[in-house]
Every structure is written in C-alpha cells, then in structure tokens.
Design a protein around this motif. Structure first.
Motif, PDB file in Angstrom:
ATOM      1  N   ASN A 271       0.830  -1.205   0.000  1.00 58.62           N
ATOM      2  CA  ASN A 271       0.000   0.000   0.000  1.00 58.62           C
ATOM      3  C   ASN A 271       0.867   1.259   0.000  1.00 58.62           C
ATOM      4  O   ASN A 271       0.367   2.362   0.175  1.00 58.62           O
ATOM      5  CB  ASN A 271      -0.892   0.019   1.249  1.00 58.62           C
ATOM      6  CG  ASN A 271      -0.103   0.324   2.515  1.00 58.62           C
ATOM      7  OD1 ASN A 271       1.038  -0.077   2.654  1.00 58.62           O
ATOM      8  ND2 ASN A 271      -0.719   1.023   3.447  1.00 58.62           N
ATOM      9  N   ASN A 272       2.150   1.092  -0.199  1.00 60.72           N
ATOM     10  CA  ASN A 272       3.066   2.204   0.013  1.00 60.72           C
ATOM     11  C   ASN A 272       4.279   2.002  -0.880  1.00 60.72           C
ATOM     12  O   ASN A 272       4.995   1.004  -0.746  1.00 60.72           O
ATOM     13  CB  ASN A 272       3.492   2.220   1.495  1.00 60.72           C
ATOM     14  CG  ASN A 272       4.257   3.457   1.878  1.00 60.72           C
ATOM     15  OD1 ASN A 272       5.096   3.936   1.131  1.00 60.72           O
ATOM     16  ND2 ASN A 272       3.985   3.957   3.068  1.00 60.72           N
ATOM     17  N   ASN A 273       4.499   2.922  -1.796  1.00 61.96           N
ATOM     18  CA  ASN A 273       5.652   2.781  -2.685  1.00 61.96           C
ATOM     19  C   ASN A 273       6.831   3.626  -2.226  1.00 61.96           C
ATOM     20  O   ASN A 273       7.742   3.911  -3.003  1.00 61.96           O
ATOM     21  CB  ASN A 273       5.272   3.125  -4.131  1.00 61.96           C
ATOM     22  CG  ASN A 273       4.889   4.591  -4.299  1.00 61.96           C
ATOM     23  OD1 ASN A 273       4.679   5.311  -3.327  1.00 61.96           O
ATOM     24  ND2 ASN A 273       4.763   5.024  -5.539  1.00 61.96           N
ATOM     25  N   TYR A 302       1.355   7.449  -1.450  1.00 60.39           N
ATOM     26  CA  TYR A 302       1.707   7.457  -2.858  1.00 60.39           C
ATOM     27  C   TYR A 302       2.917   8.385  -3.025  1.00 60.39           C
ATOM     28  O   TYR A 302       2.822   9.591  -2.799  1.00 60.39           O
ATOM     29  CB  TYR A 302       0.565   8.007  -3.713  1.00 60.39           C
ATOM     30  CG  TYR A 302      -0.702   7.191  -3.718  1.00 60.39           C
ATOM     31  CD1 TYR A 302      -0.756   5.942  -4.331  1.00 60.39           C
ATOM     32  CD2 TYR A 302      -1.871   7.696  -3.144  1.00 60.39           C
ATOM     33  CE1 TYR A 302      -1.925   5.202  -4.361  1.00 60.39           C
ATOM     34  CE2 TYR A 302      -3.054   6.971  -3.167  1.00 60.39           C
ATOM     35  CZ  TYR A 302      -3.072   5.727  -3.781  1.00 60.39           C
ATOM     36  OH  TYR A 302      -4.240   5.003  -3.811  1.00 60.39           O
ATOM     37  N   PHE A 304       5.714  10.071  -5.572  1.00 60.15           N
ATOM     38  CA  PHE A 304       5.848  10.369  -6.995  1.00 60.15           C
ATOM     39  C   PHE A 304       7.057  11.260  -7.207  1.00 60.15           C
ATOM     40  O   PHE A 304       7.267  12.232  -6.464  1.00 60.15           O
ATOM     41  CB  PHE A 304       4.597  11.077  -7.521  1.00 60.15           C
ATOM     42  CG  PHE A 304       4.672  11.455  -8.978  1.00 60.15           C
ATOM     43  CD1 PHE A 304       4.488  10.496  -9.959  1.00 60.15           C
ATOM     44  CD2 PHE A 304       4.932  12.756  -9.363  1.00 60.15           C
ATOM     45  CE1 PHE A 304       4.567  10.827 -11.303  1.00 60.15           C
ATOM     46  CE2 PHE A 304       5.010  13.107 -10.703  1.00 60.15           C
ATOM     47  CZ  PHE A 304       4.828  12.141 -11.683  1.00 60.15           C
ATOM     48  N   THR A 318       1.872  11.729  -1.159  1.00 59.99           N
ATOM     49  CA  THR A 318       0.441  11.906  -0.909  1.00 59.99           C
ATOM     50  C   THR A 318       0.029  10.927   0.180  1.00 59.99           C
ATOM     51  O   THR A 318       0.218   9.712   0.025  1.00 59.99           O
ATOM     52  CB  THR A 318      -0.381  11.640  -2.181  1.00 59.99           C
ATOM     53  OG1 THR A 318       0.007  12.558  -3.198  1.00 59.99           O
ATOM     54  CG2 THR A 318      -1.877  11.808  -1.895  1.00 59.99           C
TER      55      THR A 318
END
Length: 390
Positions: A271-273, A302, A304, A318
């Motif tokens: 759930n977490n990159n 998130y 990015f 985010t």
C-alpha cells in the motif's frame, strides 16, 4: 489461591489509593519493582476516557528534528518537530531531509480532502430490494443527515457512498469531523441514522453498523482511493547541485533508484511505494497524542518523482488516509499537549495545519532515506547511530 483480580476502586478509580493498590499488585504478582513506570508527572485525574486500570506511564524518549520549512495553506514557516522513538538514526535522518528541504525553499503542503467514515451494510431478501434501497437513500438524504447530526455539534454528513453486492448494500457514510479524528463521533451518528432508516424505510431490512468497509485501523485500497481522515500532499522541487551537496548523490541516480523501487512495490503488492512513512508518523503520533493504531491506515502513501527537463527533481508524497486530531482523545494529556503546542497545533482550527506539517515531515524522511540508500550511507549510519552499545 491468591486473588489475582486487578484492583479497582468503585468510585475513584483514578485516585491515589486506587493507583497505589494496582502498583503494589504488579509488584506482588510480577518481578518488576516499577521504579520508573510509577514515576510520572501527569495527573491521573485527567485520564478517564483515555485509559482503564491506570498504574503508570511509559516513557518514550523524544528527539527534536528541524527546522522544517513548510509552505502550506495552514502551516507556514519553520517548525521544530518532536519525534518519540527508540530507533537510533531516525531523528538524524529526518533532520537531514528537513535541512535539504529548507535549503530548497521549503516543502509545499496542501490538504486535498477531509472525511471520516462509518460503513454499515444493509441486508435484503434479494438484489432488487437492495437496488431499490439505493434510490430511497438518495431521496431521503436530508432526513438521514438530520438524524446523524443530532448526535454531534461538529460532525456533518457529507454524502453516502453505495456499493452493491449480491443482496447486500455496503455503504460509506462520509463525515466532516472538525478537529477530532472522529471514529467515535461517526459511529454514534451513523447508528442514529441507521435507527431512523430502520424506522422509516417501508420495506424489510437489516443492518450491521460496521461492515468492515471503512477498514478502521486496517489499510485498504478503498480508503486510499476515497480518503479516510485527511488527504494531504507535500511536494518540492530540488536542484541537482543542492541534492549533491546535502545528500552526496545526483538526482539522476536518485530517480533511477526510484524506478527500481517502484517495480519492487508492484511485485510485493504494497500500500506504500515509499521507504518509511510509518517511521515519522508513528514518532509524531506518540509525541502528539494521536491514536497510534491509526498508523496502520495513515502510513499509506503514494510517492511520486519526476526528473524535470532542466535537471531538477520534483518529489511528492500523498497521504490519502491521515487520521489525526488536535482536540479530544489523547491530545489534551500533559506531555502530548506540550508537543502540539510546540507546533502551534493544539486545539480548535489546527488539524489541517498539523496535517501539513506531518506530510512535510514524511517527505523529508523519504528524501533522506532514499538518498542514504543510493549513496551507500544507510548501513554505516545505522552502525554509527543505531546501535545501543553497553
């Protein structure tokens, strides 16, 4: 056989006598002398509603990170962030990321959405009855909202999302909750709303107040997509020479490493990159009196990045489900209130400010750890700062 029931006082369970009896009970039935646990400065009289069977306090060391420069709509300026943790290198790493962000002009933080849910599921005889109920909910939204809001002075029912499966209708009652986190508030309000629905709906239905579709204290895709708590973004543009000066790595290598990490995140279905959003959030949650179990949702992230044509690096985080409060719960307890006051985030009207500071803190931590890994400084930093040697 000795009486092993935990002592309680029938009328003054937070008074000196009741607390002393429980401390003595622990000494009699365990091998602990409670030398440190029984020493605290908080007033037990302030604890009803926060703890039961009170006997002492856990002292978690706190470190100061910063200054953190935030260009928010609510948080503007420099902040020194209290982090409660026992993990060596954590405060140093976040401080390093904050130093980079400050040199780049600060992190811009924006609260995008704000809503808290309770998610009852309604059961019917068949799928057509469940479908008809969807329309009835829309037609009677004003009355349902009035019933829900009769239980709270600050909560407002924003909308009701509806998801059909079989002969069931799963719903998400979405509320604004002011400066409170709002789980208890939304539970009480939704129960009142469901009672009104049960009484006024012309057909037969049954409901379960929580159908596990709000995924309280559990991470989920639905909350990441639709928001639970605060959805907040922190972003920054970093010149390459600044990153090289402070992080000892160029942005091209940092971006390339990011692409490889994204593939690992996809493969592991996480759930977490990012790298470690839970670290900073947990440390801030403990320091500021948040419900720490909400880190299960709040740490969803998130990340990015974009390599810009001029060679700069754009980076953002985010947080789609940041569940925090600046009023109620544990925020008013002595040490927790002091930490919130350090950030000028205690009390009414401050929750979006706290959300922006937390998001900017997470961004700083992500930049610092990712850079340490690429620059091959990660292991050495933990070896230097993260070992509790006798």
């Amino acid at each position: 056989m000795t009486d092993r029931r935990i002592p309680r006082h029938p009328t003054d369970d937070y008074g000196r006598e009741a607390v002393a009896r429980r401390q003595e009970f622990v000494r009699e039935h365990t091998e602990s002398a409670l030398q440190h646990t029984s020493a605290y400065s908080l007033d037990p009289a302030t604890l009803p509603g926060n703890i039961e069977n009170f006997f002492g306090a856990a002292q978690v060391p706190m470190g100061l990170a910063g200054p953190l420069l935030v260009n928010g709509e609510h948080a503007q300026g420099e902040f020194f962030v209290p982090l409660a943790t026992t993990e060596g290198t954590l405060v140093a790493s976040y401080s390093r990321g904050m130093k980079l962000c400050r040199a780049a002009g600060g992190a811009t933080a924006t609260v995008i959405d704000d809503r808290m849910q309770r998610a009852p599921v309604f059961s019917f005889e068949n799928a057509r009855a469940a479908r008809d109920f969807r329309s009835w909910l829309d037609e009677h939204f004003a009355e349902i909202a009035a019933a829900a809001e009769s239980t709270t002075s600050s909560g407002k029912l924003l909308d009701i999302q509806k998801f059909s499966v079989s002969k069931l209708l799963y719903t998400r009652f979405n509320y604004s909750t002011g400066d409170a986190a709002g789980q208890n508030m939304t539970g009480k309000a939704t129960f009142a709303a469901c009672a009104w629905i049960k009484q006024n709906y012309p057909g037969e239905l049954h409901f379960l107040l929580e159908g596990q579709f709000a995924t309280d204290k559990k991470t989920s895709v639905v909350n990441m997509l639709h928001t639970r708590g605060k959805r907040v973004v922190a972003e920054i543009t970093l010149p390459n020479d600044l990153v090289q000066e402070h992080m000892h790595v160029d942005v091209q290598k940092l971006f390339n490493a990011r692409q490889r990490s994204l593939m690992g995140s996809i493969m592991s279905v996480t759930n977490n990159n990012g790298s470690h959003s839970a670290n900073g959030l947990t440390a801030m949650f403990i320091a500021t009196g948040q419900d720490v179990a909400n880190v299960a949702e709040s740490s969803a992230m998130y990340g990015f990045t974009e390599l810009l044509p001029n060679g700069d690096l754009y980076a953002s985080v985010t947080l789609p489900a940041l569940i925090i409060a600046t009023y109620g719960g544990g925020t008013g307890l002595a040490t927790q209130r002091e930490c919130l006051e350090m950030l000028d985030c205690y009390g009414a009207g401050k929750v979006h400010k706290l959300a922006e500071i937390m998001a900017a803190t997470v961004l700083a931590g992500e930049l610092s750890l990712a850079s340490a890994v690429v620059a091959e400084e990660w292991v050495q930093a933990h070896d230097d700062l993260g070992r509790n040697r006798p």
